[in-house]
Design a protein around this motif. Structure first.
Motif, PDB file in Angstrom:
ATOM      1  N   SER A  71      34.430  40.151  39.677  1.00  0.00           N
ATOM      2  CA  SER A  71      33.165  40.528  39.681  1.00  0.00           C
ATOM      3  C   SER A  71      33.374  41.057  40.620  1.00  0.00           C
ATOM      4  O   SER A  71      32.110  42.080  41.384  1.00  0.00           O
ATOM      5  N   LEU A  72      34.822  41.838  40.444  1.00  0.00           N
ATOM      6  CA  LEU A  72      34.760  42.897  41.292  1.00  0.00           C
ATOM      7  C   LEU A  72      34.082  43.860  41.406  1.00  0.00           C
ATOM      8  O   LEU A  72      33.208  45.404  41.981  1.00  0.00           O
ATOM      9  N   ARG A  73      33.159  44.479  39.955  1.00  0.00           N
ATOM     10  CA  ARG A  73      32.856  45.934  40.045  1.00  0.00           C
ATOM     11  C   ARG A  73      31.126  45.774  40.903  1.00  0.00           C
ATOM     12  O   ARG A  73      30.513  46.053  40.900  1.00  0.00           O
ATOM     13  N   SER A  74      30.751  45.107  40.638  1.00  0.00           N
ATOM     14  CA  SER A  74      29.158  44.668  40.847  1.00  0.00           C
ATOM     15  C   SER A  74      29.456  44.498  43.140  1.00  0.00           C
ATOM     16  O   SER A  74      28.724  44.574  43.632  1.00  0.00           O
ATOM     17  N   GLY A  75      30.776  44.506  43.057  1.00  0.00           N
ATOM     18  CA  GLY A  75      31.304  44.826  44.943  1.00  0.00           C
ATOM     19  C   GLY A  75      31.609  43.705  45.278  1.00  0.00           C
ATOM     20  O   GLY A  75      31.919  42.669  45.295  1.00  0.00           O
ATOM     21  N   PRO A  76      31.623  43.693  46.531  1.00  0.00           N
ATOM     22  CA  PRO A  76      32.480  43.483  47.554  1.00  0.00           C
ATOM     23  C   PRO A  76      31.964  41.570  48.189  1.00  0.00           C
ATOM     24  O   PRO A  76      32.841  40.381  48.236  1.00  0.00           O
ATOM     25  N   GLN A  77      30.571  41.901  48.146  1.00  0.00           N
ATOM     26  CA  GLN A  77      29.709  40.376  49.002  1.00  0.00           C
ATOM     27  C   GLN A  77      30.033  40.173  46.830  1.00  0.00           C
ATOM     28  O   GLN A  77      29.836  38.379  47.397  1.00  0.00           O
ATOM     29  N   ALA A  78      29.581  40.327  46.559  1.00  0.00           N
ATOM     30  CA  ALA A  78      29.748  39.535  45.348  1.00  0.00           C
ATOM     31  C   ALA A  78      31.236  39.087  45.539  1.00  0.00           C
ATOM     32  O   ALA A  78      31.165  38.008  44.005  1.00  0.00           O
ATOM     33  N   ALA A  79      31.817  39.252  44.685  1.00  0.00           N
ATOM     34  CA  ALA A  79      32.977  39.559  44.222  1.00  0.00           C
ATOM     35  C   ALA A  79      33.668  38.397  45.547  1.00  0.00           C
ATOM     36  O   ALA A  79      34.318  36.970  44.727  1.00  0.00           O
ATOM     37  N   VAL A  80      33.613  38.412  46.772  1.00  0.00           N
ATOM     38  CA  VAL A  80      33.689  36.821  47.616  1.00  0.00           C
ATOM     39  C   VAL A  80      33.136  35.590  47.548  1.00  0.00           C
ATOM     40  O   VAL A  80      33.524  34.783  47.173  1.00  0.00           O
ATOM     41  N   THR A  81      31.821  36.345  46.698  1.00  0.00           N
ATOM     42  CA  THR A  81      30.598  35.157  46.081  1.00  0.00           C
ATOM     43  C   THR A  81      31.598  34.365  44.883  1.00  0.00           C
ATOM     44  O   THR A  81      31.351  32.814  45.328  1.00  0.00           O
ATOM     45  N   SER A  82      31.827  34.739  44.211  1.00  0.00           N
ATOM     46  CA  SER A  82      31.998  34.806  42.972  1.00  0.00           C
ATOM     47  C   SER A  82      33.121  34.049  42.748  1.00  0.00           C
ATOM     48  O   SER A  82      33.763  32.973  42.473  1.00  0.00           O
ATOM     49  N   GLY A  87      35.947  28.760  42.974  1.00  0.00           N
ATOM     50  CA  GLY A  87      37.235  27.928  43.521  1.00  0.00           C
ATOM     51  C   GLY A  87      36.131  26.604  43.462  1.00  0.00           C
ATOM     52  O   GLY A  87      36.935  25.691  43.773  1.00  0.00           O
ATOM     53  N   VAL A  88      35.022  26.277  44.061  1.00  0.00           N
ATOM     54  CA  VAL A  88      35.070  25.401  44.312  1.00  0.00           C
ATOM     55  C   VAL A  88      34.803  24.519  42.683  1.00  0.00           C
ATOM     56  O   VAL A  88      35.176  23.637  42.418  1.00  0.00           O
ATOM     57  N   LEU A  89      34.532  25.144  42.047  1.00  0.00           N
ATOM     58  CA  LEU A  89      34.551  24.678  40.680  1.00  0.00           C
ATOM     59  C   LEU A  89      35.664  24.051  39.624  1.00  0.00           C
ATOM     60  O   LEU A  89      36.070  22.876  39.350  1.00  0.00           O
ATOM     61  N   LEU A  90      36.666  24.506  40.311  1.00  0.00           N
ATOM     62  CA  LEU A  90      37.970  24.307  39.778  1.00  0.00           C
ATOM     63  C   LEU A  90      38.384  23.430  40.829  1.00  0.00           C
ATOM     64  O   LEU A  90      39.582  22.032  40.359  1.00  0.00           O
ATOM     65  N   ALA A  91      37.709  23.367  41.756  1.00  0.00           N
ATOM     66  CA  ALA A  91      38.352  21.818  42.555  1.00  0.00           C
ATOM     67  C   ALA A  91      37.479  20.711  42.358  1.00  0.00           C
ATOM     68  O   ALA A  91      38.649  19.405  42.607  1.00  0.00           O
ATOM     69  N   MET A  92      36.260  20.886  41.691  1.00  0.00           N
ATOM     70  CA  MET A  92      35.815  19.688  41.514  1.00  0.00           C
ATOM     71  C   MET A  92      36.194  19.528  40.034  1.00  0.00           C
ATOM     72  O   MET A  92      36.521  18.048  39.824  1.00  0.00           O
TER      73      MET A  92
END
Length: 119
Positions: A71-82, A87-92
């Motif tokens: 999601s880097l193409r959508s900007g830094p905020q979207a990249a951090v959110t994604s 990370g949370v999904l894979l942790a689950m």
């Protein structure tokens, strides 16, 4: 009733539209899944090489990195959110995997047999 269900404006037309939609969207969905899988595998293998160990943290970090990279193409905020969501999904997923492994291991734990008293 049968004429309504099987007429040109009935179920056949609806299923025809659904199958056309699936045929059109399937290559895009497959390509997206392939891109995600390739990115995840590259991140996971890189983390295994860099950390010199293979554990659940590699998958969690690789999921976060994959979410951020894709999601880097959508900007830094979207990249951090994604990245956080990945990370949370894979942790689950890893948590459920660990829980199921422990549950299965508990099932096959050896039990000390009880001997009858020789009194």
């Amino acid at each position: 009733l049968l004429r309504v269900c099987y007429g040109s404006s009935g179920i056949n037309a609806e299923y025809g539209g659904m199958t056309t939609s699936v045929k059109v969207k399937a290559p895009v969905l497959g390509g997206n899944f392939g891109t995600w899988g390739l990115t995840f595998a590259a991140c996971d293998c890189s983390l295994i090489y860099l950390r010199n160990k293979e554990d659940h943290w590699n998958s969690i970090l690789a999921g976060a990195a994959t979410g951020g990279i894709l999601s880097l193409r959508s900007g830094p905020q979207a990249a951090v959110t994604s990245a956080i969501i990945g990370g949370v999904l894979l942790a689950m997923i890893e948590g459920i995997s660990i829980a199921l492994t422990r549950l299965g291991a508990e099932q096959f734990k050896p039990v000390m047999p009880t001997l009858p008293d020789a009194a």
